[in-house]
Scaffold this active site. Structure first.
Site, PDB file in Angstrom:
ATOM      1  CG  ASP A   1      -1.616   1.275   1.479  1.00  0.00           C
ATOM      2  OD1 ASP A   1      -2.242   1.758   0.523  1.00  0.00           O
ATOM      3  OD2 ASP A   1      -1.565   1.811   2.609  1.00  0.00           O
TER       4      ASP A   1
ATOM      5  CG  ASP B   1      -1.925   7.507   0.173  1.00  0.00           C
ATOM      6  OD1 ASP B   1      -1.064   8.397   0.088  1.00  0.00           O
ATOM      7  OD2 ASP B   1      -2.681   7.194  -0.752  1.00  0.00           O
TER       8      ASP B   1
HETATM    9  C1  XBP Z   1      -5.493   5.995   0.389  1.00  0.00           C
HETATM   10  C2  XBP Z   1      -6.585   6.900   0.181  1.00  0.00           C
HETATM   11  C3  XBP Z   1      -6.445   7.898  -0.797  1.00  0.00           C
HETATM   12  C4  XBP Z   1      -5.738   9.170  -0.452  1.00  0.00           C
HETATM   13  C5  XBP Z   1      -6.112  10.189  -1.472  1.00  0.00           C
HETATM   14  O1  XBP Z   1      -5.990   4.745   0.870  1.00  0.00           O
HETATM   15  O2  XBP Z   1      -7.626   6.776   0.771  1.00  0.00           O
HETATM   16  O3  XBP Z   1      -7.755   8.257  -1.075  1.00  0.00           O
HETATM   17  O4  XBP Z   1      -6.126   9.626   0.822  1.00  0.00           O
HETATM   18  O5  XBP Z   1      -5.758   9.828  -2.740  1.00  0.00           O
HETATM   19  P1  XBP Z   1      -5.038   3.472   0.832  1.00  0.00           P
HETATM   20  P2  XBP Z   1      -6.515  10.420  -4.023  1.00  0.00           P
HETATM   21  O6  XBP Z   1      -3.789   3.834   1.564  1.00  0.00           O
HETATM   22  O7  XBP Z   1      -5.817   2.420   1.596  1.00  0.00           O
HETATM   23  O8  XBP Z   1      -4.812   3.093  -0.602  1.00  0.00           O
HETATM   24  O9  XBP Z   1      -7.012  11.785  -3.653  1.00  0.00           O
HETATM   25  O10 XBP Z   1      -5.477  10.469  -5.116  1.00  0.00           O
HETATM   26  O11 XBP Z   1      -7.656   9.495  -4.332  1.00  0.00           O
HETATM   27 MG    MG Z   2      -3.043   3.112   3.435  1.00  0.00          MG
END
Ligand code: XBP
Ligand code: MG
Length: 256
Positions: A12, A14
């Site tokens: 993953d 973020d």
């Molecule tokens: C990550 C997210 C993303 C970011 C924003 O979730 O929820 O939505 O916060 O990204 P994960 P975008 O780590 O579970 O993948 O604005 O580019 O959608």
């Molecule tokens: Mg995440």
């Protein structure tokens, strides 16, 4: 327990590779709102609640439904949200290019070790593809996005995490069974996605996710740890290790 060899690591982005949410995405959303003349502000606590919904466009829609329901009647709703999100992506990438999104402890070390050992690498994330490239290239160096043979990101699957679809998509691209892979996540939504695709999963928590449910994880850690800065293990067995090295990953993958 599995006897399958560990062939690939799927990360993953973020919250897992870097703490991008509070000081990255959140700040970028607020800059986009202000630039559009909107007086919306997502403070740290509110953003924590909004993280229940993955995906930036989906998150804006969820916020409107809660805080500004009249906006949902706009005839240009999808274009309005998409425009805000495009502006947010520009701001987010500016933050990344300024070096404002450092990798979490142990991430660069583990990626290098995995590369040296010939493990295959992939990304499975909800965020926009361009955000992934910016983060990798600014933190690991030019060309580092090519370390990942497959980057599953953004709208490539319609159902975002906690749906398992992005992991299914990555596994199909890599032509690998889930049993030969280990996933890395930071959130309950991410763990549900990985577990839903039958992946054993290492969870490294952060401030937003520490109190979530990680019962399905192989192990729950404060971070991946470094030789001189060991992780704390919140759940599971580390066999005495203080940082995630390949031997420890093999143990978690086998289910020992
Ligand atoms: C990550 C997210 C993303 C970011 C924003 O979730 O929820 O939505 O916060 O990204 P994960 P975008 O780590 O579970 O993948 O604005 O580019 O959608
Ligand atoms: Mg995440």
């Amino acid at each position: 327990m599995t006897n399958s060899p560990l062939t690939a690591l799927i990360f993953d982005v973020d919250g897992t590779l870097a703490d991008t949410e509070r000081d990255g995405h959140r700040v970028a959303f607020n800059r986009a709102f202000s630039e559009a003349g909107l007086d919306w502000h997502w403070d740290v606590a509110l953003y924590g609640e909004l993280l229940a919904v993955t995906g930036g466009k989906e998150r804006i829609h969820h916020f409107l439904a809660q805080a500004h329901p009249a906006q949902l009647a706009r005839t240009d709703l999808d274009a309005f949200i998409a425009g805000l999100h495009r502006a947010k992506t520009v701001h987010y990438n500016m933050l990344g290019a300024e070096g404002g999104l450092p990798l979490r402890p142990g991430v660069a070390r583990l990626l290098q070790a995995a590369r040296t050992a010939g493990l295959r690498l992939a990304i499975a994330t909800t965020t926009t593809p361009e955000n992934v490239t910016t983060l990798l290239e600014n933190s690991l160096g030019a060309g580092s996005s090519a370390w990942f043979e497959c980057i599953g990101a953004g709208d490539i699957v319609p159902a975002k995490k906690p749906a398992p679809d992005i992991y299914h998509w990555v596994l199909a691209q890599m032509q690998l069974p889930a049993a030969q892979c280990l996933a890395f996540e930071d959130s309950e939504n991410g763990l549900r996605a990985a577990h839903g695709a039958a992946l054993r999963t290492v969870v490294t928590v952060n401030d937003y996710t520490a109190s979530q449910n990680f019962d399905a994880a192989a192990v729950v850690l404060s971070d991946l740890g470094e030789p001189n800065a060991p992780f704390s293990c919140l759940r599971g067995d580390t066999g005495g290790a203080g940082y995630a090295d390949l031997e420890t990953l093999q143990r978690w993958h086998r289910g020992q």
